[in-house]
Scaffold this active site. Structure first.
Site, PDB file in Angstrom:
ATOM      1  N   GLU A   1      24.837  17.021   2.615  1.00  0.00           N
ATOM      2  CA  GLU A   1      24.990  17.716   3.901  1.00  0.00           C
ATOM      3  C   GLU A   1      25.414  16.770   5.019  1.00  0.00           C
ATOM      4  O   GLU A   1      25.353  17.117   6.204  1.00  0.00           O
ATOM      5  CB  GLU A   1      23.687  18.445   4.249  1.00  0.00           C
ATOM      6  CG  GLU A   1      23.275  19.484   3.211  1.00  0.00           C
ATOM      7  CD  GLU A   1      23.991  20.843   3.341  1.00  0.00           C
ATOM      8  OE1 GLU A   1      24.226  21.293   4.477  1.00  0.00           O
ATOM      9  OE2 GLU A   1      24.317  21.452   2.292  1.00  0.00           O
TER      10      GLU A   1
ATOM     11  N   HIS B   1      17.846  21.115   7.577  1.00  0.00           N
ATOM     12  CA  HIS B   1      18.387  19.753   7.623  1.00  0.00           C
ATOM     13  C   HIS B   1      17.350  18.866   8.294  1.00  0.00           C
ATOM     14  O   HIS B   1      16.592  19.321   9.169  1.00  0.00           O
ATOM     15  CB  HIS B   1      19.678  19.695   8.471  1.00  0.00           C
ATOM     16  CG  HIS B   1      20.863  20.354   7.847  1.00  0.00           C
ATOM     17  ND1 HIS B   1      21.734  21.154   8.548  1.00  0.00           N
ATOM     18  CD2 HIS B   1      21.345  20.302   6.582  1.00  0.00           C
ATOM     19  CE1 HIS B   1      22.689  21.584   7.745  1.00  0.00           C
ATOM     20  NE2 HIS B   1      22.478  21.079   6.545  1.00  0.00           N
TER      21      HIS B   1
ATOM     22  N   CYS C   1      23.808  19.305  15.968  1.00  0.00           N
ATOM     23  CA  CYS C   1      24.624  19.859  14.872  1.00  0.00           C
ATOM     24  C   CYS C   1      26.098  19.837  15.226  1.00  0.00           C
ATOM     25  O   CYS C   1      26.959  19.715  14.365  1.00  0.00           O
ATOM     26  CB  CYS C   1      24.261  21.312  14.588  1.00  0.00           C
ATOM     27  SG  CYS C   1      22.577  21.588  14.093  1.00  0.00           S
TER      28      CYS C   1
HETATM   29  O1  SUG Z   1      24.539  25.203   7.682  1.00  0.00           O
HETATM   30  N1  SUG Z   1      24.629  27.733  10.094  1.00  0.00           N
HETATM   31  C1  SUG Z   1      24.682  26.331   9.767  1.00  0.00           C
HETATM   32  C2  SUG Z   1      24.025  25.513  10.851  1.00  0.00           C
HETATM   33  C3  SUG Z   1      24.260  24.045  10.664  1.00  0.00           C
HETATM   34  C4  SUG Z   1      23.427  23.222  11.554  1.00  0.00           C
HETATM   35  N2  SUG Z   1      23.722  21.849  11.375  1.00  0.00           N
HETATM   36  C5  SUG Z   1      22.834  20.832  11.462  1.00  0.00           C
HETATM   37  N3  SUG Z   1      21.539  21.049  11.434  1.00  0.00           N
HETATM   38  N4  SUG Z   1      23.273  19.629  11.490  1.00  0.00           N
HETATM   39  C6  SUG Z   1      24.038  26.058   8.416  1.00  0.00           C
HETATM   40  O2  SUG Z   1      23.040  26.712   8.108  1.00  0.00           O
HETATM   41  C7  SUG Z   1      25.234  30.071   9.799  1.00  0.00           C
HETATM   42  C8  SUG Z   1      26.376  30.909   9.277  1.00  0.00           C
HETATM   43  C9  SUG Z   1      26.090  32.390   9.283  1.00  0.00           C
HETATM   44  O3  SUG Z   1      24.968  32.792   9.053  1.00  0.00           O
HETATM   45  O4  SUG Z   1      27.056  33.148   9.511  1.00  0.00           O
HETATM   46  C10 SUG Z   1      25.384  28.613   9.419  1.00  0.00           C
HETATM   47  O5  SUG Z   1      26.142  28.277   8.551  1.00  0.00           O
END
Ligand code: SUG
Length: 421
Positions: A167, A235, A352
């Site tokens: 990730e 994460h 993020c």
């Molecule tokens: O991977 N949300 C992302 C958020 C990423 C956050 N990044 C960090 N923590 N670095 C994920 O879960 C939501 C997409 C949706 O539900 O349509 C999403 O992918």
């Protein structure tokens, strides 16, 4: 050569929507089916970039990836199907996802002072645990190879094999006396998260460390607490963040917290660990508010500032802790709330939205670096072409697809990034 930390934010793409695709990400699940506001979302993100430039920091940008993704739709046989069931609708939604905005998941970055060949190494993250994210890396790596094309300064690696979930920087922290000094790289992997997946595999982290030519003496591989994953910390950067000599963490972030802090201090004696106890800010409040999904930044004065989402400032337990910390002269000297609510509603806070690259800005393709004038030009394109709102039920609509494609093309035009078209 002047090495500085450059934050590359992902611009929120024109297909930003709430399809509820991320199991284990509570905001994504809670907002599934809601109407999204891509234009407002992108302007909020640009507001954060402007805010950080005004602090005197170097700011970069990555462009949204092609959506709806024709490669994924073709590979799944969904190009011409009118999907009739929920599973097909989810797959189609995946091809529309704007999730590449969260560039903390684009790659893992090891700056030049840490690597055997003295170059900054980046490995694109395979993001295989979530189908909608697993499509990102081939386009991400194309963009990284453009931005960091200077091969004397950078090495960009393809993602590690998909059998090991990776990730990127969201599960990686770097601590050092100062950005340009050799760092201690801390890789945080998961083994289990109860009902929720542990997305980062230890072997992916170890492969990245080898690919980057890191000194094993200056690497740590630590387990994320299963309790944190089960509570919604999908994460590590949802419960911990590091900058230079400071680690800012929730008490429940790591499976073995005391051993982790001791191992850090043994390798980096100047390290300072700031722990927020669960008795003051519960794990639930930390995850809901995204206190730790913050940008812990060294400001030009040498002081550290914490760029937090408004949601954190509005959470009484969190605000109380922050005010007490600042009053007690702790290492975080300034608290800087920003509005990224549209991204937050999908589980993406200020941290993020950015990928940190410690490098000499002169070695980066200037098309990926921002100043006030360029932000204004991007805002004009966004205001003119980004859809005002998207109902997830409309994903797949031909006219919306055209609108999204035209919007991205207009942006690439302004950025002079025709190679990504
Ligand atoms: O991977 N949300 C992302 C958020 C990423 C956050 N990044 C960090 N923590 N670095 C994920 O879960 C939501 C997409 C949706 O539900 O349509 C999403 O992918």
């Amino acid at each position: 050569m002047a090495l500085v930390e450059i934050n590359f934010d992902g611009l929120v793409g024109p297909s930003h929507n709430y399809a509820g695709l991320s199991l284990g990400n509570l905001a994504s699940a809670n907002n599934a089916g809601e109407v999204s506001y891509p234009r407002a979302a992108a302007l909020q993100g640009l507001g954060k970039m402007r805010h950080n430039i005004a602090l005197g920091l170097t700011q970069g940008l990555f462009a949204p990836l092609p959506r709806p993704n024709p490669v994924l739709l073709r590979a799944l046989g969904l190009e011409r199907t009118d999907e009739s069931d929920a599973a097909q609708r989810r797959l189609r939604a995946a091809a529309w996802s704007a999730s590449a905005m969260w560039t903390a998941n684009a790659a893992t970055v090891s700056p030049a002072p840490d690597t055997a060949d003295g170059r900054c190494h980046l490995t694109a993250a395979n993001l295989v645990t979530m189908p909608h994210r697993s499509q990102e890396w081939p386009d991400t790596v194309r963009q990284l190879r453009l931005a960091f094309a200077n091969s004397a300064a950078f090495a960009v690696h393809d993602a590690v094999p998909a059998c090991f979930g990776d990730e990127g920087a969201a599960n990686h922290m770097r601590m050092c006396a100062s950005h340009e000094a050799p760092g201690l790289e801390i890789f945080v992997y998961g083994t289990t998260g109860g009902a929720f997946p542990a997305r980062q595999h230890e072997q992916a982290s170890r492969a990245v460390a080898r690919l980057h030519g890191l000194d094993p003496e200056r690497c740590l591989f630590v387990e994320q607490s299963p309790e944190a994953i089960a509570a919604g910390a999908f994460h590590n950067d949802v419960v911990a963040v590091a900058n230079e000599r400071v680690l800012f963490t929730h008490e429940k972030a790591f499976a073995e917290p005391e051993e982790t802090y001791a191992a850090i201090q043994a390798r980096l004696p100047e390290a300072e660990v700031v722990v927020v106890p669960a008795s003051v800010v519960s794990l639930q409040d930390a995850i809901r508010s995204y206190l730790f999904n913050a940008q812990l930044l060294t400001l030009p004065t040498g002081e550290m500032g914490l760029v937090i989402p408004l949601e954190a400032w509005e959470t009484p337990s969190v605000r109380g802790w922050l005010e007490a910390h600042v009053a007690s002269n702790g290492p975080i000297r300034k608290v800087l709330p920003v509005d990224v609510r549209q991204s937050m509603a999908n589980g993406g806070g200020p941290a993020c939205l950015r990928l940190r690259v410690v490098a000499d800005p002169a070695t980066v393709d200037p098309r990926f670096l921002l100043d006030e004038g360029k932000i204004e030009r991007i805002e004009t394109v966004v205001a003119r072409t980004w859809p005002e709102q998207i109902d997830p039920a409309d994903l797949g609509r031909e006219s919306l697809a055209r609108e999204v494609i035209v919007a991205r093309a207009a942006l690439l035009d302004v950025l002079a990034l025709s190679e990504l078209a």
